[in-house]
Write a protein that holds these residues in place. Structure first.
Motif, PDB file in Angstrom:
ATOM      1  N   GLY A   1       0.804  -1.228   0.000  1.00 27.27           N
ATOM      2  CA  GLY A   1       0.000   0.000   0.000  1.00 27.27           C
ATOM      3  C   GLY A   1       0.829   1.266   0.000  1.00 27.27           C
ATOM      4  N   GLN A   2       2.167   1.135  -0.016  1.00 26.53           N
ATOM      5  CA  GLN A   2       3.050   2.303  -0.018  1.00 26.53           C
ATOM      6  C   GLN A   2       2.839   3.141  -1.276  1.00 26.53           C
ATOM      7  N   GLU A   3       2.764   4.476  -1.084  1.00 25.71           N
ATOM      8  CA  GLU A   3       2.596   5.379  -2.213  1.00 25.71           C
ATOM      9  C   GLU A   3       3.964   5.891  -2.664  1.00 25.71           C
ATOM     10  N   ARG A   4       4.207   5.894  -3.986  1.00 21.44           N
ATOM     11  CA  ARG A   4       5.470   6.374  -4.533  1.00 21.44           C
ATOM     12  C   ARG A   4       5.209   7.237  -5.767  1.00 21.44           C
ATOM     13  N   LYS A   5       6.162   8.133  -6.053  1.00 31.85           N
ATOM     14  CA  LYS A   5       6.041   9.063  -7.176  1.00 31.85           C
ATOM     15  C   LYS A   5       6.931   8.576  -8.321  1.00 31.85           C
ATOM     16  N   PHE A   6       6.325   8.243  -9.458  1.00 28.44           N
ATOM     17  CA  PHE A   6       7.039   7.707 -10.607  1.00 28.44           C
ATOM     18  C   PHE A   6       7.176   8.755 -11.711  1.00 28.44           C
ATOM     19  N   PHE A   7       8.140   8.524 -12.597  1.00 23.94           N
ATOM     20  CA  PHE A   7       8.289   9.390 -13.764  1.00 23.94           C
ATOM     21  C   PHE A   7       8.688   8.552 -14.984  1.00 23.94           C
ATOM     22  N   ILE A   8       8.228   9.011 -16.132  1.00 24.85           N
ATOM     23  CA  ILE A   8       8.606   8.435 -17.431  1.00 24.85           C
ATOM     24  C   ILE A   8       8.940   9.606 -18.341  1.00 24.85           C
ATOM     25  N   GLU A   9      10.080   9.547 -19.008  1.00 29.60           N
ATOM     26  CA  GLU A   9      10.509  10.659 -19.852  1.00 29.60           C
ATOM     27  C   GLU A   9      11.002  10.157 -21.205  1.00 29.60           C
ATOM     28  N   LEU A  10      10.858  11.018 -22.197  1.00 28.43           N
ATOM     29  CA  LEU A  10      11.438  10.798 -23.511  1.00 28.43           C
ATOM     30  C   LEU A  10      12.340  11.993 -23.797  1.00 28.43           C
ATOM     31  N   TYR A  11      13.637  11.723 -24.000  1.00 27.74           N
ATOM     32  CA  TYR A  11      14.612  12.784 -24.225  1.00 27.74           C
ATOM     33  C   TYR A  11      15.283  12.539 -25.571  1.00 27.74           C
ATOM     34  N   ILE A  12      15.036  13.435 -26.517  1.00 25.02           N
ATOM     35  CA  ILE A  12      15.569  13.319 -27.871  1.00 25.02           C
ATOM     36  C   ILE A  12      16.647  14.387 -28.038  1.00 25.02           C
ATOM     37  N   VAL A  13      17.843  13.982 -28.467  1.00 26.33           N
ATOM     38  CA  VAL A  13      18.930  14.944 -28.590  1.00 26.33           C
ATOM     39  C   VAL A  13      19.653  14.748 -29.924  1.00 26.33           C
ATOM     40  N   ASN A  14      19.792  15.829 -30.683  1.00 29.27           N
ATOM     41  CA  ASN A  14      20.498  15.841 -31.975  1.00 29.27           C
ATOM     42  C   ASN A  14      20.163  14.620 -32.836  1.00 29.27           C
ATOM     43  N   PRO A  15      18.880  14.330 -33.101  1.00 30.83           N
ATOM     44  CA  PRO A  15      18.540  13.071 -33.788  1.00 30.83           C
ATOM     45  C   PRO A  15      19.083  12.961 -35.210  1.00 30.83           C
ATOM     46  N   GLY A  16      19.372  14.100 -35.848  1.00 31.28           N
ATOM     47  CA  GLY A  16      19.856  14.061 -37.219  1.00 31.28           C
ATOM     48  C   GLY A  16      21.338  13.783 -37.365  1.00 31.28           C
ATOM     49  N   LEU A  17      22.089  13.816 -36.258  1.00 35.77           N
ATOM     50  CA  LEU A  17      23.539  13.620 -36.344  1.00 35.77           C
ATOM     51  C   LEU A  17      23.919  12.166 -36.607  1.00 35.77           C
ATOM     52  N   SER A  18      23.265  11.256 -35.915  1.00 28.97           N
ATOM     53  CA  SER A  18      23.597   9.838 -36.047  1.00 28.97           C
ATOM     54  C   SER A  18      22.308   9.020 -35.986  1.00 28.97           C
ATOM     55  N   PRO A  19      21.490   9.082 -37.042  1.00 26.25           N
ATOM     56  CA  PRO A  19      20.162   8.450 -36.986  1.00 26.25           C
ATOM     57  C   PRO A  19      20.180   6.932 -36.860  1.00 26.25           C
ATOM     58  N   LYS A  20      21.249   6.258 -37.302  1.00 28.67           N
ATOM     59  CA  LYS A  20      21.272   4.798 -37.286  1.00 28.67           C
ATOM     60  C   LYS A  20      21.963   4.207 -36.058  1.00 28.67           C
ATOM     61  N   THR A  21      22.709   5.043 -35.315  1.00 25.08           N
ATOM     62  CA  THR A  21      23.431   4.563 -34.139  1.00 25.08           C
ATOM     63  C   THR A  21      23.251   5.531 -32.981  1.00 25.08           C
ATOM     64  N   ALA A  22      22.928   4.998 -31.799  1.00 20.31           N
ATOM     65  CA  ALA A  22      22.828   5.843 -30.609  1.00 20.31           C
ATOM     66  C   ALA A  22      24.235   6.235 -30.179  1.00 20.31           C
ATOM     67  N   LEU A  23      24.539   7.523 -30.247  1.00 27.82           N
ATOM     68  CA  LEU A  23      25.874   8.026 -29.942  1.00 27.82           C
ATOM     69  C   LEU A  23      25.845   8.759 -28.608  1.00 27.82           C
ATOM     70  N   ILE A  24      26.517   8.188 -27.594  1.00 26.24           N
ATOM     71  CA  ILE A  24      26.540   8.756 -26.242  1.00 26.24           C
ATOM     72  C   ILE A  24      27.872   9.455 -26.044  1.00 26.24           C
ATOM     73  N   SER A  25      27.845  10.754 -25.768  1.00 26.52           N
ATOM     74  CA  SER A  25      29.107  11.503 -25.676  1.00 26.52           C
ATOM     75  C   SER A  25      29.873  11.210 -24.398  1.00 26.52           C
ATOM     76  N   GLN A  26      29.216  10.612 -23.376  1.00 25.55           N
ATOM     77  CA  GLN A  26      29.915  10.298 -22.133  1.00 25.55           C
ATOM     78  C   GLN A  26      30.835   9.099 -22.253  1.00 25.55           C
ATOM     79  N   LYS A  27      30.736   8.377 -23.362  1.00 27.26           N
ATOM     80  CA  LYS A  27      31.625   7.250 -23.580  1.00 27.26           C
ATOM     81  C   LYS A  27      33.045   7.767 -23.567  1.00 27.26           C
ATOM     82  N   SER A  28      33.970   7.085 -22.874  1.00 28.40           N
ATOM     83  CA  SER A  28      35.294   7.645 -22.609  1.00 28.40           C
ATOM     84  C   SER A  28      36.062   7.999 -23.868  1.00 28.40           C
TER      85      SER A  28
END
Length: 390
Positions: free
Chosen positions: A39-66
């Protein structure tokens, strides 16, 4: 209440032109749910974050990769104690390009779980008027999907920047109180499209089932897009208010404040059915919002974060004070479109507090309403240049 005709166009993907190579779009859905077991109440979230989709449309490119892939010539440079010209600035030059589904829960033991996909994996299904992102569905009245990250995933890919866990959802929602766009300037757009939204359905978080009931969901939906997210970032919103004066729930009341837009906030408030919108940017208006976010001592409870806002609009003054226990907050990370391993780090939690509404009478203030605020989204964020070289 169905989505208004005015806001219906914002249900569709809007990044166009240069923003596809240098911009972001963020859809956010927040709501409460109850554990089917405890019965515990919790606050949930769902998000969609789109960034520079035209730069690399076929591969997800994460800049935090070392680094990018290291060639044999790069290895020779490294052994010699130097860097190749081609790769010397890889960590700074890589710009992100993907669609990110981010889901999780606020509060004690809160978490976020990230799923990165190539932008080509996002498609609009015209006959159903929904967006399909991998196995996730984002519609004008429904959400479904799942995210999952194992400890092994995180060891191999620390750039996922999230928690270990799994979450899936089947939800329907309806906007009961909507807002017009609150900030609409070149380079940025923000609309709290569902100031008060009712959610229903079910969620599984790490194998535990949660039930979402419309009357207690305290839902909120907003969308933003532009050249880059705000930094500093400030956000408060809630649709669960109870009058201290009458003791009754304020069913026709809700609010959302966001910024900083050139150091200022925009606000959309519905209080006892009265609308108070403040955009702070008209030279002919004298509306103003004073805001602050600070850490304070809470005695035996440890430390708390205090959000304070004072809105002055005509003869009205609205003061808001919200608090979150620092042990029940965590930081969510968003890569900035410009890359350079730059992160917007947002500290967020589920807050409680009070709101006071005054009317100016000469030099005095008359208290019109004093209410408790519950289930408030409380957030503050700033950018951190992870790849910055001294």
């Amino acid at each position: 209440m169905a989505n208004s005709k005015t806001n219906k166009r914002f249900d569709q993907y809007v990044l166009r032109g240069r923003l596809r190579q240098s911009g972001f779009e963020r859809w956010r859905y927040v709501f409460s749910a109850f554990s089917k077991f405890s019965g515990q109440e919790r606050k949930f979230f769902i998000e969609l974050y789109i960034v520079n989709p035209g730069l690399s449309p076929k591969t997800a490119l994460i800049s935090q990769k070392s680094r990018l892939a290291i060639s044999e010539s790069d290895l020779q440079y490294a052994l010699a104690g130097t860097e190749s010209a081609a790769h010397a600035n890889d960590e700074l030059d890589v710009r992100p390009s993907y669609v990110l589904v981010k889901a999780g829960v606020f509060g004690k033991e809160g978490k976020e779980i990230n799923k990165f996909l190539a932008s080509s994996q996002m498609a609009f299904v015209k006959n159903a008027e929904v967006f399909k992102v991998g196995d996730c569905i984002f519609g004008p009245k429904s959400l479904s999907g799942s995210v999952s990250v194992t400890s092994q995933d995180l060891r191999l890919r620390p750039e996922l920047l999230c928690s270990v866990g799994s979450m899936d959802w089947e939800l329907k929602f309806e906007h009961m109180i909507e807002s017009a766009p609150m900030y609409r300037r070149k380079g940025y757009f923000w609309i709290p499209v569902g100031l008060k939204s009712l959610f229903s359905g079910s969620i599984h978080l790490d194998g535990l089932e949660y039930v979402v009931l419309p009357k207690s969901s305290n839902g909120y939906v907003d969308k933003s897009w532009g050249e880059r997210p705000n930094s500093p970032y400030f956000h408060l919103s809630s649709s669960k208010l109870t009058s201290i004066i009458s003791g009754k729930p304020m069913l026709n009341s809700c609010f959302s404040l966001e910024g900083e837009f050139k150091g200022k906030l925009c606000a959309s408030l519905i209080l006892d059915g009265e609308k108070y919108n403040v955009d702070n940017f008209s030279m002919f208006r004298r509306d103003s919002i004073i805001h602050d976010c600070s850490q304070i001592s809470a005695g035996t409870e440890g430390e708390k974060v205090h959000w304070s806002v004072s809105i002055h609009k005509g003869k009205m003054v609205i003061d808001i004070d919200l608090y979150c226990n620092d042990k029940e907050m965590f930081v969510r990370d968003y890569e900035m479109p410009q890359g350079k391993r730059c992160l917007l780090k947002i500290l967020g939690g589920n807050g409680t507090g009070e709101i006071r509404i005054y009317k100016k009478i000469g030099k005095n203030l008359e208290l019109l309403e004093h209410a408790n605020i519950y289930e408030a989204i409380c957030e503050f964020g700033q950018t951190e240049e992870v790849g910055k070289r001294v």
